[in-house]
Write an enzyme that holds these catalytic residues in place. Structure first.
Site, PDB file in Angstrom:
ATOM      1  N   LYS A  62       0.688  -0.791  -0.153  1.00  0.00           N
ATOM      2  CA  LYS A  62       0.069   0.219  -0.468  1.00  0.00           C
ATOM      3  C   LYS A  62       0.866   1.202  -0.423  1.00  0.00           C
ATOM      4  O   LYS A  62       0.906   1.957  -0.477  1.00  0.00           O
ATOM      5  CB  LYS A  62      -1.085   0.054   1.296  1.00  0.00           C
ATOM      6  CG  LYS A  62      -1.680  -1.110   1.519  1.00  0.00           C
ATOM      7  CD  LYS A  62      -3.245  -0.915   2.913  1.00  0.00           C
ATOM      8  CE  LYS A  62      -2.376  -2.198   3.164  1.00  0.00           C
ATOM      9  NZ  LYS A  62      -3.232  -2.255   4.536  1.00  0.00           N
TER      10      LYS A  62
HETATM   11  N1  GLU Z   1      -4.724  -7.450   8.721  1.00  0.00           N
HETATM   12  C1  GLU Z   1      -3.436  -8.414   7.691  1.00  0.00           C
HETATM   13  C2  GLU Z   1      -3.162  -7.205   6.869  1.00  0.00           C
HETATM   14  O1  GLU Z   1      -3.727  -6.702   6.443  1.00  0.00           O
HETATM   15  C3  GLU Z   1      -3.917  -9.739   7.289  1.00  0.00           C
HETATM   16  C4  GLU Z   1      -3.701 -10.431   8.322  1.00  0.00           C
HETATM   17  C5  GLU Z   1      -3.975 -11.964   7.879  1.00  0.00           C
HETATM   18  O2  GLU Z   1      -4.339 -12.256   6.570  1.00  0.00           O
HETATM   19  O3  GLU Z   1      -3.889 -12.830   8.618  1.00  0.00           O
HETATM   20  O4  GLU Z   1      -2.074  -7.239   6.251  1.00  0.00           O
END
Ligand code: GLU
Length: 287
Positions: free
Chosen positions: A249
């Site tokens: 990002k």
């Molecule tokens: N929230 C995490 C992220 O956006 C991903 C978590 C997961 O898939 O275990 O990178």
């Protein structure tokens, strides 16, 4: 339908952090998780990982929902980690004798928390060595809680998990150092919340990018310590640019929102991703 066949139905999730806009790599994860659930007559969950109160933004949550709709992906359940903090606090309590308070600076803690992707510098163990008297005297200061990894590994013993790409993997959580399990500002961390939720939500297959492969060493350990089931893992190859650099990002990768607002066809993009066909200038990296 018999109880047995019900339990065999896959439950998958897409678990974005609303700290920025989704890019092609997120779309690939979401499509794969969605399709795996649908192919098996199971459930696809959308979990917004918004425990980072300082970086999560409602407008990103909005964009995530719209991006998924644009891709033609329907979810069966929507949850927010910020509404589940009690669960994480309870898990933290169960691990109390393996944790120590850490008073180190916000900058050091941010490095180990908000960057589950890629190499995070290992915590040098500074606060592990504080005397009980110093600890007691400092408990009024802001502090997080770290896992004493050597102790935790000794308690759990040898562990493995099964990965669709890597096969049977021997867990090596020691290599991740004394990770943070509760932040200064929340009774949780990425590692704890994700492990607790995947189990509590009955997730059977964790589909996510290969950048989170290393984190699974920690998640497997936490499952053992908390007596939770271990799902199957699908750490899929990351999408990389022509130069081999992976998308992130923060590095100017094309946002799904930009394609969506520019009139792009989200369903066609999802179908192309299903065939591993990527827009010009992108390809799948190594698994
Ligand atoms: N929230 C995490 C992220 O956006 C991903 C978590 C997961 O898939 O275990 O990178």
């Amino acid at each position: 339908m018999s109880g047995e066949s019900r339990t065999a139905q896959p439950v998958t999730r897409f678990a974005p952090s609303p700290t920025g806009r989704l890019h092609l790599g997120h779309a690939l994860s979401a499509v794969r998780a969605h399709d795996l659930a649908r192919a098996g007559g199971g459930r696809f969950l959308l979990r917004i990982e918004d425990i980072d109160g300082t970086r999560s933004r409602p407008e990103h949550v909005d964009a995530i929902l719209r991006d998924l709709e644009w891709l033609g992906l329907e979810w069966d359940e929507l949850s927010f980690q910020s509404e589940r903090l009690d669960l994480y606090a309870a898990a933290q309590g169960r691990l109390a004798d393996l944790l120590y308070p850490c008073f180190c600076t916000r900058a050091e803690i941010a490095a180990s928390l908000s960057a589950p992707h890629g190499a995070t510098p290992l915590y040098p163990g500074t606060c592990r060595h504080l005397s009980p008297a110093t600890r007691a005297a400092r408990m009024g200061e802001p502090h997080g809680w770290r896992l004493d990894m050597a102790l935790a590994v000794e308690r759990a013993g040898p562990l493995t998990w099964r990965d669709e790409y890597a096969g049977e993997v021997a867990a090596d959580p020691l290599a991740q150092g004394d990770v943070i399990l509760a932040r200064k500002d929340a009774p949780s961390s990425y590692h704890l919340a994700v492990t607790v939720d995947d189990a509590a939500q009955g997730v059977t297959h964790v589909v996510r990018g290969a950048d989170l492969f290393e984190a699974t060493h920690v998640h497997r350990l936490l499952q053992a310590l908390l007596g939770l089931k271990t799902p199957l893992y699908h750490h899929h190859p990351l999408i990389v640019g022509a130069d081999g650099e992976r998308l992130a990002k923060r590095h100017g990768a094309p946002a799904l929102a930009v394609m969506r607002e520019g009139g792009g066809d989200g369903r066609a993009l999802a179908d192309a991703l299903r065939r591993n066909m990527l827009p010009a200038g992108f390809r799948l990296g190594e698994a």
